[in-house]
Design a protein around this motif. Structure first.
Motif, PDB file in Angstrom:
ATOM      1  N   GLN A  22       1.045  -0.827   0.020  1.00 39.72           N
ATOM      2  CA  GLN A  22       0.270  -0.279  -0.021  1.00 39.72           C
ATOM      3  C   GLN A  22       0.755   1.346  -0.206  1.00 39.72           C
ATOM      4  OE1 GLN A  22      -2.606  -0.483   3.089  1.00 39.72           O
ATOM      5  NE2 GLN A  22      -3.795  -1.901   2.582  1.00 39.72           N
ATOM      6  N   SER A  23       1.691   1.099   0.954  1.00 40.91           N
ATOM      7  CA  SER A  23       3.076   2.542   0.676  1.00 40.91           C
ATOM      8  C   SER A  23       3.821   2.856  -0.626  1.00 40.91           C
ATOM      9  CB  SER A  23       3.890   2.258   1.964  1.00 40.91           C
ATOM     10  OG  SER A  23       3.120   1.926   2.784  1.00 40.91           O
ATOM     11  N   THR A  24       3.869   1.712  -1.240  1.00 49.09           N
ATOM     12  CA  THR A  24       4.081   1.639  -2.642  1.00 49.09           C
ATOM     13  C   THR A  24       3.375   2.284  -3.240  1.00 49.09           C
ATOM     14  OG1 THR A  24       6.176  -0.182  -2.121  1.00 49.09           O
ATOM     15  CG2 THR A  24       5.741   0.575  -4.352  1.00 49.09           C
ATOM     16  N   ALA A  25       2.254   1.441  -3.176  1.00 51.10           N
ATOM     17  CA  ALA A  25       0.685   1.863  -4.157  1.00 51.10           C
ATOM     18  C   ALA A  25       0.668   3.572  -4.766  1.00 51.10           C
ATOM     19  CB  ALA A  25      -0.592   1.717  -3.426  1.00 51.10           C
ATOM     20  N   PHE A  26       0.886   3.848  -3.424  1.00 47.82           N
ATOM     21  CA  PHE A  26       0.566   5.199  -3.151  1.00 47.82           C
ATOM     22  C   PHE A  26       1.635   6.166  -2.831  1.00 47.82           C
ATOM     23  CE2 PHE A  26      -2.895   3.440  -0.633  1.00 47.82           C
ATOM     24  CZ  PHE A  26      -4.098   4.313  -1.240  1.00 47.82           C
ATOM     25  N   ALA A  27       2.806   5.718  -2.858  1.00 50.93           N
ATOM     26  CA  ALA A  27       4.020   6.617  -2.874  1.00 50.93           C
ATOM     27  C   ALA A  27       3.618   6.828  -4.688  1.00 50.93           C
ATOM     28  CB  ALA A  27       5.127   6.084  -2.802  1.00 50.93           C
ATOM     29  N   LYS A  28       4.472   7.862  -4.676  1.00 48.16           N
ATOM     30  CA  LYS A  28       4.419   8.661  -6.117  1.00 48.16           C
ATOM     31  C   LYS A  28       5.506   9.835  -6.169  1.00 48.16           C
ATOM     32  CE  LYS A  28       0.929  11.589  -9.466  1.00 48.16           C
ATOM     33  NZ  LYS A  28      -0.156  12.365  -9.078  1.00 48.16           N
ATOM     34  N   THR A  29       6.360   9.256  -7.090  1.00 50.16           N
ATOM     35  CA  THR A  29       7.570   9.717  -7.649  1.00 50.16           C
ATOM     36  C   THR A  29       7.679  11.144  -8.744  1.00 50.16           C
ATOM     37  OG1 THR A  29       8.941   7.636  -6.877  1.00 50.16           O
ATOM     38  CG2 THR A  29       9.939   9.919  -8.166  1.00 50.16           C
ATOM     39  N   GLN A  30       7.504  12.510  -8.096  1.00 49.99           N
ATOM     40  CA  GLN A  30       7.131  13.323  -9.255  1.00 49.99           C
ATOM     41  C   GLN A  30       8.615  13.378  -9.790  1.00 49.99           C
ATOM     42  OE1 GLN A  30       5.343  17.087  -7.308  1.00 49.99           O
ATOM     43  NE2 GLN A  30       4.236  17.291  -8.862  1.00 49.99           N
ATOM     44  N   ILE A  31       8.280  13.730 -10.924  1.00 46.37           N
ATOM     45  CA  ILE A  31       9.816  14.365 -12.015  1.00 46.37           C
ATOM     46  C   ILE A  31       9.801  16.068 -12.104  1.00 46.37           C
ATOM     47  CG2 ILE A  31      11.159  14.690 -13.624  1.00 46.37           C
ATOM     48  CD1 ILE A  31      10.092  11.398 -13.750  1.00 46.37           C
ATOM     49  N   CYS A  32      10.533  17.002 -11.141  1.00 48.27           N
ATOM     50  CA  CYS A  32      10.103  18.027 -11.225  1.00 48.27           C
ATOM     51  C   CYS A  32      10.626  19.045 -12.870  1.00 48.27           C
ATOM     52  CB  CYS A  32      10.408  18.876 -10.421  1.00 48.27           C
ATOM     53  SG  CYS A  32      10.604  18.722  -8.686  1.00 48.27           S
ATOM     54  N   HIS A  33       9.691  19.978 -13.478  1.00 44.95           N
ATOM     55  CA  HIS A  33      10.083  20.706 -14.980  1.00 44.95           C
ATOM     56  C   HIS A  33      11.244  21.609 -14.800  1.00 44.95           C
ATOM     57  CE1 HIS A  33      10.012  21.517 -18.640  1.00 44.95           C
ATOM     58  NE2 HIS A  33       9.603  22.683 -17.921  1.00 44.95           N
ATOM     59  N   GLN A  34      12.014  21.539 -14.604  1.00 42.63           N
ATOM     60  CA  GLN A  34      12.763  22.072 -14.631  1.00 42.63           C
ATOM     61  C   GLN A  34      12.702  23.544 -15.554  1.00 42.63           C
ATOM     62  OE1 GLN A  34      15.120  22.570 -12.065  1.00 42.63           O
ATOM     63  NE2 GLN A  34      14.903  20.595 -11.662  1.00 42.63           N
ATOM     64  N   ALA A  35      12.371  25.301 -14.762  1.00 43.16           N
ATOM     65  CA  ALA A  35      11.479  26.250 -15.957  1.00 43.16           C
ATOM     66  C   ALA A  35      12.548  27.162 -15.083  1.00 43.16           C
ATOM     67  CB  ALA A  35      10.133  26.752 -14.993  1.00 43.16           C
TER      68      ALA A  35
END
Length: 157
Positions: A22-35
């Motif tokens: 469940q922890s893995t399913a809810f963990a969301k890796t976000q890649i930040c767009h460099q602006a």
């Protein structure tokens, strides 16, 4: 007694595994767009160029599907692409061109805020000075407006 310990151990292992999944399913890796400030400032230019086309569909294409427009010359919040198009169909009849007078840009992970003052010059030469805030979200392909608040300046020049 031995079977109870095995059962307890098995249940514990299943629960621990379930929590980990469940922890893995809810963990969301976000890649930040460099602006950069320049890139975010260019989003106003993109929006302003779409105004110059006179085509409300091209203006609305700058907005996320779920976005809010609190327009300069209307009291009605525009919450859907259809409502936003309706506003721009009327607003574009005046042939507006915007110019930034003052701005401050703030950038975070996949979000940006451009806020300040701008002036619209209409086709007949009249002008409207207003405050604005654009918030943007990176959707993985492009920056789109999520909120746009614009209001006439309350004090005369």
């Amino acid at each position: 007694m031995k079977s109870r310990i095995v059962k307890f151990g098995l249940v514990t292992a299943i629960l621990i595994s379930s929590v980990a999944v469940q922890s893995t399913a809810f963990a969301k890796t976000q890649i930040c767009h460099q602006a950069t400030d320049k890139e975010i400032a260019g989003l106003f230019d993109r929006w302003n160029q779409s105004l110059k086309t006179g085509d409300p569909d091209k203006v609305v294409a700058n907005y996320a599907p779920h976005s809010v427009l609190l327009p300069t010359v209307s009291n009605k919040p525009r919450l859907t692409p259809e409502e936003q198009k309706d506003y721009f169909e009327h607003f574009l009849k005046n042939k507006p061109v915007g110019q930034i007078d003052f701005r401050d840009i703030m950038i975070d992970c996949n979000t940006a805020i451009d806020t300040g003052l701008y002036t619209f010059t209409y086709g007949d030469g009249s002008k409207v000075k207003a405050r604005y805030t654009f918030t943007y979200k990176w959707n993985g392909k492009q920056w789109l407006i999520t909120t746009h608040h614009s209001s006439k300046m309350p004090e005369p020049d």
